[in-house]
Write a protein that holds these residues in place. Structure first.
Motif, PDB file in Angstrom:
ATOM      1  N   LEU A   1       0.826  -1.207   0.000  1.00 52.22           N
ATOM      2  CA  LEU A   1       0.000   0.000   0.000  1.00 52.22           C
ATOM      3  C   LEU A   1       0.863   1.262   0.000  1.00 52.22           C
ATOM      4  CD1 LEU A   1      -2.833  -1.007   2.494  1.00 52.22           C
ATOM      5  CD2 LEU A   1      -3.075  -0.583   0.041  1.00 52.22           C
ATOM      6  N   ALA A   2       1.941   1.237   0.782  1.00 54.96           N
ATOM      7  CA  ALA A   2       2.833   2.398   0.829  1.00 54.96           C
ATOM      8  C   ALA A   2       3.445   2.654  -0.543  1.00 54.96           C
ATOM      9  CB  ALA A   2       3.922   2.180   1.872  1.00 54.96           C
ATOM     10  N   TYR A   3       3.815   1.575  -1.240  1.00 57.78           N
ATOM     11  CA  TYR A   3       4.384   1.725  -2.582  1.00 57.78           C
ATOM     12  C   TYR A   3       3.341   2.269  -3.554  1.00 57.78           C
ATOM     13  CZ  TYR A   3       6.335   0.545  -7.128  1.00 57.78           C
ATOM     14  OH  TYR A   3       6.779   0.608  -8.420  1.00 57.78           O
ATOM     15  N   MET A   4       2.126   1.733  -3.484  1.00 57.04           N
ATOM     16  CA  MET A   4       1.075   2.141  -4.413  1.00 57.04           C
ATOM     17  C   MET A   4       0.716   3.617  -4.248  1.00 57.04           C
ATOM     18  SD  MET A   4      -1.461  -1.170  -4.236  1.00 57.04           S
ATOM     19  CE  MET A   4      -2.746  -0.320  -5.152  1.00 57.04           C
ATOM     20  N   PHE A   5       0.749   4.093  -3.022  1.00 55.97           N
ATOM     21  CA  PHE A   5       0.317   5.460  -2.755  1.00 55.97           C
ATOM     22  C   PHE A   5       1.483   6.395  -2.434  1.00 55.97           C
ATOM     23  CE2 PHE A   5      -3.423   2.864  -1.828  1.00 55.97           C
ATOM     24  CZ  PHE A   5      -4.397   3.533  -2.556  1.00 55.97           C
ATOM     25  N   SER A   6       2.701   5.980  -2.775  1.00 50.91           N
ATOM     26  CA  SER A   6       3.875   6.775  -2.402  1.00 50.91           C
ATOM     27  C   SER A   6       3.857   8.160  -3.033  1.00 50.91           C
ATOM     28  CB  SER A   6       5.161   6.036  -2.786  1.00 50.91           C
ATOM     29  OG  SER A   6       5.191   5.777  -4.185  1.00 50.91           O
ATOM     30  N   SER A   7       3.484   8.246  -4.317  1.00 50.95           N
ATOM     31  CA  SER A   7       3.479   9.556  -4.972  1.00 50.95           C
ATOM     32  C   SER A   7       2.422  10.464  -4.350  1.00 50.95           C
ATOM     33  CB  SER A   7       3.225   9.404  -6.476  1.00 50.95           C
ATOM     34  OG  SER A   7       1.971   8.804  -6.714  1.00 50.95           O
ATOM     35  N   TYR A   8       1.271   9.876  -3.999  1.00 45.55           N
ATOM     36  CA  TYR A   8       0.220  10.671  -3.357  1.00 45.55           C
ATOM     37  C   TYR A   8       0.675  11.143  -1.983  1.00 45.55           C
ATOM     38  CZ  TYR A   8      -4.282  11.862  -1.269  1.00 45.55           C
ATOM     39  OH  TYR A   8      -5.305  12.516  -0.634  1.00 45.55           O
ATOM     40  N   LEU A   9       1.313  10.244  -1.228  1.00 48.21           N
ATOM     41  CA  LEU A   9       1.802  10.620   0.095  1.00 48.21           C
ATOM     42  C   LEU A   9       2.861  11.711  -0.006  1.00 48.21           C
ATOM     43  CD1 LEU A   9       2.082   7.097   1.775  1.00 48.21           C
ATOM     44  CD2 LEU A   9       0.445   8.907   2.342  1.00 48.21           C
ATOM     45  N   TYR A  10       3.739  11.584  -0.997  1.00 46.11           N
ATOM     46  CA  TYR A  10       4.763  12.617  -1.194  1.00 46.11           C
ATOM     47  C   TYR A  10       4.106  13.958  -1.485  1.00 46.11           C
ATOM     48  CZ  TYR A  10       8.452  15.342  -3.358  1.00 46.11           C
ATOM     49  OH  TYR A  10       9.320  16.348  -3.680  1.00 46.11           O
ATOM     50  N   HIS A  11       3.064  13.931  -2.317  1.00 44.34           N
ATOM     51  CA  HIS A  11       2.348  15.163  -2.663  1.00 44.34           C
ATOM     52  C   HIS A  11       1.759  15.809  -1.411  1.00 44.34           C
ATOM     53  CE1 HIS A  11      -0.062  17.796  -5.313  1.00 44.34           C
ATOM     54  NE2 HIS A  11      -1.016  17.643  -4.407  1.00 44.34           N
ATOM     55  N   ILE A  12       1.139  15.001  -0.565  1.00 48.46           N
ATOM     56  CA  ILE A  12       0.530  15.530   0.658  1.00 48.46           C
ATOM     57  C   ILE A  12       1.599  16.100   1.587  1.00 48.46           C
ATOM     58  CG2 ILE A  12      -0.719  14.912   2.752  1.00 48.46           C
ATOM     59  CD1 ILE A  12      -2.486  15.108   0.299  1.00 48.46           C
ATOM     60  N   ILE A  13       2.685  15.363   1.753  1.00 47.48           N
ATOM     61  CA  ILE A  13       3.761  15.829   2.635  1.00 47.48           C
ATOM     62  C   ILE A  13       4.362  17.125   2.105  1.00 47.48           C
ATOM     63  CG2 ILE A  13       6.075  15.275   3.492  1.00 47.48           C
ATOM     64  CD1 ILE A  13       5.154  12.310   3.526  1.00 47.48           C
ATOM     65  N   ASP A  14       4.569  17.187   0.785  1.00 41.81           N
ATOM     66  CA  ASP A  14       5.142  18.388   0.184  1.00 41.81           C
ATOM     67  C   ASP A  14       4.190  19.573   0.341  1.00 41.81           C
ATOM     68  OD1 ASP A  14       7.277  19.630  -1.136  1.00 41.81           O
ATOM     69  OD2 ASP A  14       6.270  19.477  -3.070  1.00 41.81           O
ATOM     70  N   TYR A  15       2.900  19.318   0.184  1.00 37.06           N
ATOM     71  CA  TYR A  15       1.906  20.375   0.357  1.00 37.06           C
ATOM     72  C   TYR A  15       1.953  20.938   1.778  1.00 37.06           C
ATOM     73  CZ  TYR A  15      -2.637  22.521   1.192  1.00 37.06           C
ATOM     74  OH  TYR A  15      -3.631  23.387   1.567  1.00 37.06           O
ATOM     75  N   VAL A  16       1.972  20.046   2.754  1.00 39.43           N
ATOM     76  CA  VAL A  16       2.008  20.490   4.154  1.00 39.43           C
ATOM     77  C   VAL A  16       3.308  21.235   4.439  1.00 39.43           C
ATOM     78  CG1 VAL A  16       2.071  19.704   6.548  1.00 39.43           C
ATOM     79  CG2 VAL A  16       0.459  18.668   4.927  1.00 39.43           C
ATOM     80  N   ARG A  17       4.414  20.710   3.913  1.00 36.40           N
ATOM     81  CA  ARG A  17       5.712  21.345   4.144  1.00 36.40           C
ATOM     82  C   ARG A  17       5.735  22.771   3.603  1.00 36.40           C
ATOM     83  NH1 ARG A  17      10.150  22.193   1.101  1.00 36.40           N
ATOM     84  NH2 ARG A  17       9.236  21.080  -0.679  1.00 36.40           N
ATOM     85  N   GLN A  18       5.122  22.977   2.447  1.00 38.17           N
ATOM     86  CA  GLN A  18       5.198  24.286   1.809  1.00 38.17           C
ATOM     87  C   GLN A  18       4.143  25.275   2.293  1.00 38.17           C
ATOM     88  OE1 GLN A  18       6.107  24.815  -2.323  1.00 38.17           O
ATOM     89  NE2 GLN A  18       6.413  22.631  -2.619  1.00 38.17           N
ATOM     90  N   THR A  19       3.006  24.782   2.739  1.00 37.95           N
ATOM     91  CA  THR A  19       1.902  25.694   3.049  1.00 37.95           C
ATOM     92  C   THR A  19       1.651  25.879   4.537  1.00 37.95           C
ATOM     93  OG1 THR A  19       0.286  23.886   2.878  1.00 37.95           O
ATOM     94  CG2 THR A  19       0.740  25.154   0.875  1.00 37.95           C
ATOM     95  N   ASN A  20       2.367  25.161   5.390  1.00 43.40           N
ATOM     96  CA  ASN A  20       2.137  25.342   6.817  1.00 43.40           C
ATOM     97  C   ASN A  20       2.583  26.744   7.237  1.00 43.40           C
ATOM     98  OD1 ASN A  20       4.822  25.296   8.554  1.00 43.40           O
ATOM     99  ND2 ASN A  20       5.117  23.830   6.866  1.00 43.40           N
ATOM    100  N   PRO A  21       2.024  27.275   8.320  1.00 46.06           N
ATOM    101  CA  PRO A  21       2.305  28.669   8.713  1.00 46.06           C
ATOM    102  C   PRO A  21       3.778  28.966   8.970  1.00 46.06           C
ATOM    103  CG  PRO A  21       0.391  27.817   9.887  1.00 46.06           C
ATOM    104  CD  PRO A  21       1.001  26.653   9.178  1.00 46.06           C
ATOM    105  N   LEU A  22       4.575  27.930   9.241  1.00 45.98           N
ATOM    106  CA  LEU A  22       5.987  28.151   9.529  1.00 45.98           C
ATOM    107  C   LEU A  22       6.865  28.101   8.280  1.00 45.98           C
ATOM    108  CD1 LEU A  22       6.331  25.998  12.783  1.00 45.98           C
ATOM    109  CD2 LEU A  22       5.889  28.454  12.584  1.00 45.98           C
ATOM    110  N   SER A  23       6.276  27.821   7.125  1.00 43.87           N
ATOM    111  CA  SER A  23       7.081  27.651   5.912  1.00 43.87           C
ATOM    112  C   SER A  23       7.677  28.965   5.410  1.00 43.87           C
ATOM    113  CB  SER A  23       6.232  27.035   4.802  1.00 43.87           C
ATOM    114  OG  SER A  23       5.288  27.975   4.307  1.00 43.87           O
ATOM    115  N   GLY A  24       7.060  30.071   5.749  1.00 41.27           N
ATOM    116  CA  GLY A  24       7.548  31.368   5.284  1.00 41.27           C
ATOM    117  C   GLY A  24       7.018  31.788   3.930  1.00 41.27           C
TER     118      GLY A  24
END
Length: 359
Positions: free
Chosen positions: A18-41
């Motif tokens: 499951l992790a392999y199948m959804f890895s690109s989606y998980l990466y997208h979500i993690i990248d979104y949170v990393r870039q848009t969280n209030p501390l990202s600047g």
């Protein structure tokens, strides 16, 4: 009964699959949170701004506030020569290096159409298609190069040392070209939208034109810039690359240092507001805004705005840097002539004007 370790392995396998199948989606979500969280600047990069009187004077090629224009004939314009760099890293050995493709063609084509330059130089090492291990392979095997051939001059450079940082090699090469020849430098993911004629008339001693990056003007970006030959600012900037450990820094020399230098030598640089070259920015929300699908009414509105501004989204916009490092996986890699022609996004509406009729 299965041994305990085998049982654990059997239970773990579905999770791994499951992790392999959804890895690109998980990466997208993690990248979104990393870039848009209030501390990202990123909210500071997206700050609203107004162009200053000095920035507008630079855009219009007139004397900056408090300065006098030189006597007629005393200031030669920045030469309308355009430099692009591509293919320093061999895609045959490094597929991540990318190829000179449809979007690269559109970027160069935008300079052909918008800038009406006296010369366009495409500096390269590898351009052949398909990629070849031979740095001397014929670039005319690339169909996009063949389309551009009559409008550009190909300038071949031998392969660099394999230990070089290619991004920083490109940084120093662009400065060297401007120091020796002057003109305009554009990244291969930057699109010229309107003529640069007025800003190329920047009065001396402002021999370099740089655009601010970010609504907070946190730096001056080297992805699009213009300069007269033998500029002392460019020479000083180029010399700063000596003895630098590039493994420890990424954008200091390309964005932050030029701002520091411009503040130390304000009379050598003409500074443009963010919307001239680098707006919208590279932030997650701004990249989404450029590539989101437009409904009929929104598409008609932006088509009218682009026509009203002579090819750009905004009144003072002369170019758009498409931030391929941030936009490639999400949007840019999916674009081809059919998609750009048929799908209305702000980005597609901007670059559609540069496509030849048979594409």
């Amino acid at each position: 009964m299965l041994p305990r370790n085998a049982y654990r392995l059997v239970m773990l396998m579905p999770a791994v699959v499951l992790a392999y199948m959804f890895s690109s989606y998980l990466y997208h979500i993690i990248d979104y949170v990393r870039q848009t969280n209030p501390l990202s600047g990123q909210k500071y990069i997206e700050l609203a701004f107004e162009a200053s009187d000095a920035e507008l004077a630079c855009l219009r090629g007139v004397a900056l506030p408090g300065e006098q224009l030189p006597p007629p004939g005393a200031t030669d314009p920045i030469p309308n020569i355009v430099h692009f760099i591509f293919g320093l890293k061999n895609p045959f050995e490094h597929p991540d290096a990318g190829r000179f493709d449809f979007l690269s063609y559109l970027a160069v084509r935008s300079a052909v159409v918008s800038l009406r330059s006296s010369a366009i130089h495409l500096h390269y090492t590898y351009l052949s298609e398909p990629p070849s291990p031979d740095a001397n392979a014929d670039p005319m095997t690339n169909p996009w190069i063949r389309r551009l051939a009559e409008h550009i001059t190909l300038v071949h450079h031998p392969p660099a040392n394999s230990t070089v940082q290619y991004a920083h090699l490109s940084d120093t090469m662009r400065l060297q070209f401007l120091l020796e020849e002057g003109g305009v430098y554009m990244d291969i993911d930057a699109f010229a939208l309107r003529p640069f004629d007025k800003l190329l008339a920047a009065p001396r001693p402002h021999d370099v034109v740089l655009g601010a990056e970010g609504g907070n003007r946190w730096g001056l970006c080297n992805a699009v810039m213009a300069a007269r030959a033998n500029s002392s600012f460019i020479a000083r900037w180029l010399a700063s690359y000596d003895h630098v450990d590039f493994s420890r820094e990424w954008n200091y020399h390309s964005v932050l240092l030029p701002k520091e230098m411009a503040e130390e030598h304000p009379h050598e640089v003409c500074r443009l507001a963010p919307d001239a070259f680098f707006w919208p920015t590279w932030t997650w929300r701004h990249v989404d805004w450029m590539h989101e699908p437009l409904g009929r009414e929104a598409a008609q509105y932006w088509k009218a705005e682009i026509a009203r501004h002579g090819g750009s989204l905004f009144d003072n916009q002369l170019a758009y840097h498409s931030w391929s490092q941030m936009a490639w996986d999400r949007y840019l890699k999916h674009l081809n002539p059919s998609v750009v022609r048929s799908r209305d996004t702000r980005f597609n509406l901007l670059v559609r004007q540069f496509m030849e009729d048979d594409l």
